[in-house]
Design a protein around this motif. Sequence first.
Motif, mmCIF file in Angstrom:
data_model
loop_
_atom_site.group_PDB
_atom_site.id
_atom_site.type_symbol
_atom_site.label_atom_id
_atom_site.label_comp_id
_atom_site.label_asym_id
_atom_site.label_seq_id
_atom_site.Cartn_x
_atom_site.Cartn_y
_atom_site.Cartn_z
ATOM 1 N N UNK A 1 -12.713 -111.029 21.077
ATOM 2 C CA UNK A 1 -13.887 -111.264 21.912
ATOM 3 C C UNK A 1 -13.780 -110.580 23.265
ATOM 4 N N UNK A 2 -12.577 -110.259 23.693
ATOM 5 C CA UNK A 2 -12.383 -109.628 24.988
ATOM 6 C C UNK A 2 -12.959 -108.221 25.027
ATOM 7 N N UNK A 3 -13.067 -107.579 23.880
ATOM 8 C CA UNK A 3 -13.606 -106.222 23.861
ATOM 9 C C UNK A 3 -15.092 -106.186 24.151
ATOM 10 N N UNK A 4 -15.796 -107.282 23.948
ATOM 11 C CA UNK A 4 -17.244 -107.284 24.163
ATOM 12 C C UNK A 4 -17.633 -106.957 25.606
ATOM 13 N N UNK B 1 -18.234 -101.531 29.857
ATOM 14 C CA UNK B 1 -17.739 -101.047 31.145
ATOM 15 C C UNK B 1 -16.983 -99.724 30.987
ATOM 16 N N UNK B 2 -16.195 -99.649 29.947
ATOM 17 C CA UNK B 2 -15.473 -98.417 29.664
ATOM 18 C C UNK B 2 -16.445 -97.300 29.294
ATOM 19 N N UNK B 3 -17.503 -97.644 28.551
ATOM 20 C CA UNK B 3 -18.490 -96.646 28.144
ATOM 21 C C UNK B 3 -19.268 -96.102 29.336
ATOM 22 N N UNK C 1 -26.754 -96.818 22.579
ATOM 23 C CA UNK C 1 -26.574 -96.682 21.133
ATOM 24 C C UNK C 1 -25.139 -96.298 20.779
ATOM 25 N N UNK C 2 -24.490 -95.522 21.612
ATOM 26 C CA UNK C 2 -23.091 -95.177 21.364
ATOM 27 C C UNK C 2 -22.176 -96.388 21.531
ATOM 28 N N UNK C 3 -22.478 -97.235 22.487
ATOM 29 C CA UNK C 3 -21.718 -98.480 22.654
ATOM 30 C C UNK C 3 -21.906 -99.373 21.432
ATOM 31 N N UNK C 4 -23.138 -99.443 20.931
ATOM 32 C CA UNK C 4 -23.398 -100.212 19.716
ATOM 33 C C UNK C 4 -22.653 -99.646 18.525
ATOM 34 N N UNK D 1 -19.997 -101.708 16.308
ATOM 35 C CA UNK D 1 -20.236 -101.895 14.879
ATOM 36 C C UNK D 1 -19.157 -101.232 14.029
ATOM 37 N N UNK D 2 -18.623 -100.098 14.465
ATOM 38 C CA UNK D 2 -17.551 -99.457 13.701
ATOM 39 C C UNK D 2 -16.277 -100.297 13.737
#
Length: 85
Positions: free
Chosen positions: A30-33, A38-40, A48-51, A55-56
């Motif tokens: 959950x920490x990656x959410x 922020x990193x992106x 869309x790239x963050x999504x 999703x990947x």
Amino acid sequence: MTQAQDQYSGYKALLAATCGIAFASYFATSLRLPVVPLFAVTLGATTSEVGFINSSFLLMCGLLALPLGLLGDRWAGSELSVSAW
């Protein structure tokens, strides 16, 4: 201490360790959410790239869960634990 009390304390320790590992796993997942967007932003990624990144990640978790679980059951944990390090 009787044998039943020894067995109960062993199960209690095992339950505490299992709960701790599960908590750490869900916390890390959950920490990656909040971190990925922020990193992106620092990389200039679009929404869309963050999504796609999120999703990947979840797709790979879903696709690898069954084969790696079967592999872990087959190897009985000893060699698999060594290979994880």
